[in-house]
Structure formats: C-alpha cells, structure tokens
Scaffold this motif. Structure first.
Motif, PDB file in Angstrom:
ATOM      1  N   ALA A  17      -5.455  -3.159   5.388  1.00 18.12           N
ATOM      2  CA  ALA A  17      -4.670  -3.244   4.154  1.00 18.12           C
ATOM      3  C   ALA A  17      -5.480  -2.759   2.966  1.00 18.12           C
ATOM      4  N   CYS A  18      -6.749  -3.130   2.894  1.00 19.05           N
ATOM      5  CA  CYS A  18      -7.607  -2.688   1.794  1.00 19.05           C
ATOM      6  C   CYS A  18      -7.787  -1.181   1.805  1.00 19.05           C
ATOM      7  N   VAL A  51       2.598  -2.219   0.960  1.00 21.07           N
ATOM      8  CA  VAL A  51       1.758  -2.701   2.051  1.00 21.07           C
ATOM      9  C   VAL A  51       2.209  -4.118   2.374  1.00 21.07           C
ATOM     10  N   ASP A  52       2.849  -4.293   3.508  1.00 16.15           N
ATOM     11  CA  ASP A  52       3.442  -5.573   3.899  1.00 16.15           C
ATOM     12  C   ASP A  52       2.392  -6.432   4.606  1.00 16.15           C
ATOM     13  N   LEU A  53       2.000  -7.529   3.940  1.00 17.41           N
ATOM     14  CA  LEU A  53       0.993  -8.432   4.508  1.00 17.41           C
ATOM     15  C   LEU A  53       1.615  -9.587   5.290  1.00 17.41           C
ATOM     16  N   GLY A  54       2.932  -9.617   5.374  1.00 20.42           N
ATOM     17  CA  GLY A  54       3.641 -10.797   5.857  1.00 20.42           C
ATOM     18  C   GLY A  54       3.222 -11.320   7.212  1.00 20.42           C
ATOM     19  N   SER A 139     -12.041  -6.848  -0.408  1.00 27.21           N
ATOM     20  CA  SER A 139     -11.877  -5.397  -0.393  1.00 27.21           C
ATOM     21  C   SER A 139     -12.740  -4.844   0.735  1.00 27.21           C
ATOM     22  N   ALA A 140     -12.788  -3.515   0.836  1.00 32.18           N
ATOM     23  CA  ALA A 140     -13.633  -2.901   1.859  1.00 32.18           C
ATOM     24  C   ALA A 140     -15.105  -3.208   1.629  1.00 32.18           C
ATOM     25  N   ASP A 163      -7.937  -1.908  -4.688  1.00 34.24           N
ATOM     26  CA  ASP A 163      -8.131  -2.006  -3.236  1.00 34.24           C
ATOM     27  C   ASP A 163      -8.374  -3.439  -2.772  1.00 34.24           C
ATOM     28  N   GLU A 164      -8.070  -4.421  -3.622  1.00 35.92           N
ATOM     29  CA  GLU A 164      -8.353  -5.815  -3.269  1.00 35.92           C
ATOM     30  C   GLU A 164      -7.093  -6.557  -2.846  1.00 35.92           C
ATOM     31  N   VAL A 165      -7.287  -7.472  -1.918  1.00 37.37           N
ATOM     32  CA  VAL A 165      -6.225  -8.345  -1.421  1.00 37.37           C
ATOM     33  C   VAL A 165      -6.608  -9.788  -1.714  1.00 37.37           C
TER      34      VAL A 165
END
Length: 289
Positions: A17-18, A51-54, A139-140, A163-165
């Motif tokens: 995701a990142c 971007v689906d994190l579900g 993030s990465a 780029d952070e989640v």
C-alpha cells in the motif's frame, strides 16, 4: 452523482500500500469509505487512484497494553463501542463513538478513517486531542509516531506524508480520579456536531486537580481549550449556592478563547462561541460527577 474515473488498487500488505501511495499523485486511501465516498459522489475529490485497505491483516483490533490501549486503524466504530476494554479503560472514546452517525455508518466506518479524514466536525479527533493520543504511521522507510497535537494540521489535512498509512493509535489510560464526558449539539441524531466538547476531569477532595478539554467544530482543526484547563485547576466542584458565584461556569466562560469557529448553513461563529461555553460547562459538570 457519479464519481470521476479512478484506478482501484487492493494491496495485500501495508508495504505494498505504501508503494502504491508513493507511486502516483493524489492517491487516496479507502478504509470504511463513510467519509470519502460522499466526497467522490459529489466530485469534491478527484483522486487518480484509490488504495483499498479494507482487507489488510493486522490493522484491526483493540489491545490493552497497560498504560495505553492500542486501537487499530481499521477497527470499526461498532467494534469500539462493543469493546469491554474501551469501556473500562478509555471510556471517553466510547462516549464519543456512540454519537457518531447511525448504526449503519458505525458498522462500516473506521476509527483510523475518522482520524485520517481530519474533519474538525468529526467527534473522534477532539477525543484524541483531549487524551493526548499518539498515532502510529508507516511508510516504506519504517514507522513513526505523531502526537495528536501535531496530527491535525488544517481542515481535512492530517500530518501524513503521501506514502504513509495510519496503522493505529495509542490511547493513554488515565488513572483513578478521572471522570469523562462528551457533550454534542447537533441538528439530528445522525448529523455532524455543530459544536462538541470532549472533557476529562481529575478530581481530588472536591476540587479539580487537572482538566483536559477539546472542542469539535470550533476551527479548521479540533481545538484544545487550554484557557479553560488552566482556569479549572483548584476550582471547587461544590454546586453554587443560590445567588452565589459559579467558579466552574466562570472557568468555562473562556472556552471559546483562541478559537475560529466557521460560519455555515447551521450556525454563525457567535452562536458556536456561545455553544462552546455552555456545552463545556455541561461537559465539565458531567465529567466531574
């Protein structure tokens, strides 16, 4: 209305995701979608990709870690409400979550989504501010922590890099002597707060030792009512005698200091200032028992 076209990505890990978030401009994260989808339908948001994190593993759940409770970003509002750990250890979060929208929204909407959306009219950001929560993001390049006081930067703008989640939040557990209340004024049960107040009060021998007050919808971000917190220290909590002074009310009269409430279809700034003073007094009284 129909949203503008966008790419849809469902990553299999937070790391993936990142990478996707870092690869394009204006890529948005989809969690529960209860805040983002209306913006897409009204074309108030034009992301190039979602971007689906579900379905990502490891981002949902509630853990009691002693001095704090960790709440995963994908934990739904309903899961927060049903959690015995939340009710016992951080009851202010449960009180505020119970006022979020309706059961249908609470079953889909997520704790992290509400925080990352950073809407000053949302109920949970003020709670995070009052409790001095710490957000964990990844993030990465690895993980970092962001205190709630630094997380809400501006209107709908959290302190997340592109780029952070958001992984979750550490919610501090306050010790004995603390009381809590969330007071909300809204048009209907499902509506956003016109003004809300998250209050935590520590009592000792009938006086206020410490208070933490945060306001909903009194500026472009949730606002800490520091003037009230200072004025409440040492205040006698005994009810004012007939015709006597009310030290709690006098302290809460400073609730709107330093705020910049918005003007919209529901309220003018001066009305919101009045509500902030009244609701803060109610919240402090309820939190102090």
């Amino acid at each position: 209305m129909i949203p503008a076209s966008f790419d849809y990505v469902r990553p299999s890990s937070v790391e993936e995701a990142c990478q996707v978030l870092a690869s394009g401009d204006d890529v948005k994260v989809l969690a529960g979608g209860q805040s983002l989808l209306p913006l897409l339908r009204l074309r108030l948001a034009y992301p190039s990709a979602l971007v689906d994190l579900g379905r990502l593993p490891g981002l949902r759940g509630i853990e009691d870690r002693g001095d704090h409770v960790f709440v995963g970003a994908l934990t739904t509002h309903d899961e927060v409400l049903r959690s015995a750990v939340i009710k016992e250890r951080v009851p202010l979060l449960a009180l505020a979550t119970a006022t979020v929208a309706d059961p249908a929204v609470r079953h889909r909407g997520t704790f992290g989504g509400s925080m990352a959306h950073a809407d000053p009219a949302g109920d949970l950001p003020a709670v995070a501010l009052a409790l001095d929560c710490v957000f964990v993001v990844r993030s990465a390049d690895g993980e970092r922590e962001i205190p709630a006081a630094d997380f809400f930067v501006d209107y709908l703008e959290p302190a997340l890099e592109p780029d952070e989640v958001l992984i979750g939040a550490r919610v501090p557990v306050l010790g004995p002597g603390w009381g809590f209340h969330y007071e909300k004024f809204h048009r209907t049960a499902q509506a956003w707060a016109i003004v809300g107040v998250a209050a935590a009060v520590r009592r000792s021998n009938g006086t206020v030792e410490e208070a933490r007050i945060a306001l909903t919808n009194m500026g472009p971000t949730p606002v800490r009512a520091s003037a009230v917190e200072t004025a409440l220290r040492g205040v006698d909590l005994a009810p004012a005698a007939s015709g006597g002074t009310d030290p709690v009310g006098e302290a809460c009269a400073e609730a709107d200091d330093g705020t910049s409430p918005p003007a919209d279809l529901h309220a003018r700034p001066d009305y919101r200032r009045h509500l902030a003073r009244v609701l803060t007094r109610r919240a402090v009284r309820a939190a102090s028992g």
